[in-house]
Design a protein around this motif. Structure first.
Motif, PDB file in Angstrom:
ATOM      1  N   UNK A   1       0.869  -1.177   0.000  1.00 36.35           N
ATOM      2  CA  UNK A   1       0.000   0.000   0.000  1.00 36.35           C
ATOM      3  C   UNK A   1       0.902   1.222   0.000  1.00 36.35           C
ATOM      4  N   UNK A   2       0.778   2.050  -1.039  1.00 38.72           N
ATOM      5  CA  UNK A   2       1.671   3.191  -1.203  1.00 38.72           C
ATOM      6  C   UNK A   2       0.900   4.490  -0.966  1.00 38.72           C
ATOM      7  N   UNK A   3       1.470   5.415  -0.198  1.00 36.42           N
ATOM      8  CA  UNK A   3       0.775   6.655   0.131  1.00 36.42           C
ATOM      9  C   UNK A   3       0.877   7.684  -0.984  1.00 36.42           C
ATOM     10  N   UNK A   4       0.128   8.760  -0.826  1.00 38.31           N
ATOM     11  CA  UNK A   4       0.259   9.895  -1.722  1.00 38.31           C
ATOM     12  C   UNK A   4       1.691  10.431  -1.640  1.00 38.31           C
ATOM     13  N   UNK A   5       2.273  10.750  -2.754  1.00 38.44           N
ATOM     14  CA  UNK A   5       3.644  11.238  -2.766  1.00 38.44           C
ATOM     15  C   UNK A   5       4.658  10.205  -3.204  1.00 38.44           C
ATOM     16  N   UNK A   6       4.191   8.975  -3.432  1.00 36.85           N
ATOM     17  CA  UNK A   6       5.100   7.904  -3.851  1.00 36.85           C
ATOM     18  C   UNK A   6       5.840   8.252  -5.138  1.00 36.85           C
ATOM     19  N   UNK A   7       5.182   8.973  -6.026  1.00 40.94           N
ATOM     20  CA  UNK A   7       5.779   9.282  -7.326  1.00 40.94           C
ATOM     21  C   UNK A   7       7.071  10.082  -7.199  1.00 40.94           C
ATOM     22  N   UNK A   8       7.269  10.741  -6.059  1.00 39.30           N
ATOM     23  CA  UNK A   8       8.455  11.576  -5.912  1.00 39.30           C
ATOM     24  C   UNK A   8       9.733  10.767  -5.772  1.00 39.30           C
ATOM     25  N   UNK A   9       9.608   9.470  -5.423  1.00 41.79           N
ATOM     26  CA  UNK A   9      10.813   8.662  -5.218  1.00 41.79           C
ATOM     27  C   UNK A   9      10.785   7.309  -5.910  1.00 41.79           C
ATOM     28  N   UNK A  10       9.627   6.795  -6.304  1.00 40.54           N
ATOM     29  CA  UNK A  10       9.529   5.409  -6.758  1.00 40.54           C
ATOM     30  C   UNK A  10      10.344   5.158  -8.031  1.00 40.54           C
ATOM     31  N   UNK A  11      10.520   6.169  -8.868  1.00 37.80           N
ATOM     32  CA  UNK A  11      11.315   6.018 -10.089  1.00 37.80           C
ATOM     33  C   UNK A  11      12.589   6.861 -10.051  1.00 37.80           C
ATOM     34  N   UNK A  12      12.947   7.367  -8.888  1.00 34.93           N
ATOM     35  CA  UNK A  12      14.071   8.298  -8.804  1.00 34.93           C
ATOM     36  C   UNK A  12      15.395   7.620  -9.153  1.00 34.93           C
ATOM     37  N   UNK A  13      16.132   8.271 -10.023  1.00 36.54           N
ATOM     38  CA  UNK A  13      17.500   7.910 -10.322  1.00 36.54           C
ATOM     39  C   UNK A  13      18.327   9.190 -10.335  1.00 36.54           C
ATOM     40  N   UNK A  14      19.613   9.063 -10.110  1.00 37.16           N
ATOM     41  CA  UNK A  14      20.452  10.247 -10.065  1.00 37.16           C
ATOM     42  C   UNK A  14      20.682  10.808 -11.458  1.00 37.16           C
ATOM     43  N   UNK A  15      20.573  12.128 -11.554  1.00 34.52           N
ATOM     44  CA  UNK A  15      20.917  12.799 -12.801  1.00 34.52           C
ATOM     45  C   UNK A  15      22.414  13.075 -12.811  1.00 34.52           C
ATOM     46  N   UNK A  16      22.873  13.808 -13.798  1.00 33.31           N
ATOM     47  CA  UNK A  16      24.305  14.074 -13.928  1.00 33.31           C
ATOM     48  C   UNK A  16      24.854  14.802 -12.708  1.00 33.31           C
ATOM     49  N   UNK A  17      24.072  15.743 -12.178  1.00 35.98           N
ATOM     50  CA  UNK A  17      24.528  16.476 -11.000  1.00 35.98           C
ATOM     51  C   UNK A  17      24.647  15.548  -9.793  1.00 35.98           C
ATOM     52  N   UNK A  18      23.655  14.665  -9.621  1.00 35.14           N
ATOM     53  CA  UNK A  18      23.711  13.723  -8.509  1.00 35.14           C
ATOM     54  C   UNK A  18      24.873  12.759  -8.622  1.00 35.14           C
ATOM     55  N   UNK A  19      25.100  12.261  -9.823  1.00 34.79           N
ATOM     56  CA  UNK A  19      26.252  11.379 -10.032  1.00 34.79           C
ATOM     57  C   UNK A  19      27.556  12.132  -9.804  1.00 34.79           C
ATOM     58  N   UNK A  20      27.531  13.431 -10.068  1.00 31.26           N
ATOM     59  CA  UNK A  20      28.709  14.243  -9.813  1.00 31.26           C
ATOM     60  C   UNK A  20      29.026  14.346  -8.330  1.00 31.26           C
ATOM     61  N   UNK A  21      27.994  14.474  -7.483  1.00 32.92           N
ATOM     62  CA  UNK A  21      28.259  14.544  -6.044  1.00 32.92           C
ATOM     63  C   UNK A  21      28.730  13.195  -5.512  1.00 32.92           C
ATOM     64  N   UNK A  22      28.236  12.091  -6.092  1.00 26.30           N
ATOM     65  CA  UNK A  22      28.736  10.771  -5.702  1.00 26.30           C
ATOM     66  C   UNK A  22      30.222  10.669  -6.035  1.00 26.30           C
ATOM     67  N   UNK A  23      30.589  11.116  -7.222  1.00 26.55           N
ATOM     68  CA  UNK A  23      32.001  11.083  -7.615  1.00 26.55           C
ATOM     69  C   UNK A  23      32.842  11.972  -6.700  1.00 26.55           C
ATOM     70  N   UNK A  24      32.289  13.119  -6.311  1.00 31.46           N
ATOM     71  CA  UNK A  24      32.991  14.018  -5.382  1.00 31.46           C
ATOM     72  C   UNK A  24      33.211  13.343  -4.036  1.00 31.46           C
ATOM     73  N   UNK A  25      32.168  12.686  -3.513  1.00 36.73           N
ATOM     74  CA  UNK A  25      32.299  12.004  -2.227  1.00 36.73           C
ATOM     75  C   UNK A  25      33.315  10.870  -2.304  1.00 36.73           C
TER      76      UNK A  25
END
Length: 296
Positions: free
Chosen positions: A245-269
């Protein structure tokens, strides 16, 4: 490594620790529910709950050399976004382990997603350990030295777990992505509970167990607050996505993948703050690294 340490949490309770103060905000799924309606407690005689108004709970868990404690969610989840603010043990925290993690339970085939903090001697940086277990297969640690003092103030730690990847964030900065590959084990069918604990990990946590807890510094204090979850509840022991059972707001994370900026912070870390990468530990994997190491 970390999961084996927690396998005997009731035994850990008889070993050690001091004081944990937990400031927990009610999740959106059960905004009116009290603490004991949402959580089970390990070591109930060491728990004190105040301001249990269904919105903001303050929970004091008393832990000493004879007993430790923790809490876990009554609900189990199959995918979700989980976050908490934490202020870690100050001073000489060597040997202590503070955790915020998801687990399907113990056993050879369990799934688990870990954030753990290994304490250290005064002045030395904390180690944040991240790990993923899928169908009983772990040993997938990435460890980081945090770029701030996590004992001076609260910071937000988040796990985003969906059918495509697992993302670990610190203060909304992605530091790790664990990607799903169709032919490799991934935690996608076993519902998991959320756990929070503080315990004595002297035998492995600080410099591979060389530094033990200095009990003259007790009581130790960790603070948790603003716990929040946006997750799909699945209390069917058999698991499986159709039972969720998924609540309202699930769409904000259920398909989330990192974009170029997010992958950039992973590389920085990884470039600036990583202290251990299982995909570079040839001693641990003399026959070759796990398959995902060649794909990420």
């Amino acid at each position: 490594m970390a999961s084996r340490s927690r396998t005997a949490l009731p035994q850990v309770l008889s070993l050690s620790l001091s004081l944990v103060v937990l400031l927990v905000a009610a999740p959106a799924l059960a905004a009116a529910a009290g603490f004991y309606e949402r959580f089970d407690v390990v070591g109930s005689d060491h728990v004190r709950v105040s301001n249990d108004d269904g919105k903001t709970q303050q929970v004091a868990l008393t832990l000493d050399r004879a007993s430790g404690s923790g809490f876990n969610s009554k609900d189990t989840y199959l995918f979700g976004e989980f976050s908490v603010e934490m202020k870690l043990v100050g001073g000489n925290s060597a040997g202590t382990v503070t955790s915020f993690y998801l687990s399907s339970g113990e056993g050879d085939g369990h799934d688990e997603i870990d954030i753990e903090f290994m304490g250290n001697l005064s002045g030395d940086p904390y180690v944040m350990n991240t790990n993923v277990w899928a169908n009983g297969d772990g040993k997938k640690e990435h460890q980081f030295y945090l770029w701030f003092d996590p004992t001076a103030d609260f910071h937000t730690y988040k796990i985003i777990w969906n059918p495509k990847n697992i993302i670990f964030q610190v203060d909304d900065v992605p530091v790790r992505r664990f990607k799903k590959y169709d032919d490799l084990a991934y935690p996608s069918s076993r519902p998991m509970r959320l756990h929070a604990t503080l315990w004595d990990g002297s035998y492995w946590a600080t410099r591979q167990g060389d530094v033990q807890i200095d009990w003259s510094g007790a009581p130790f204090v960790v603070s948790y607050r603003d716990y929040a979850t946006n997750a799909c509840v699945n209390n069917n022991p058999a698991g499986g996505w159709p039972s969720s059972w998924c609540p309202e707001g699930t769409a904000s994370w259920i398909d989330m993948e990192l974009d170029a900026a997010g992958l950039g912070t992973v590389a920085w870390a990884e470039r600036n703050h990583m202290s251990y990468n299982y995909c570079a530990d040839g001693w641990r994997f003399p026959q070759g690294f796990p398959a995902e190491c060649y794909r990420n």
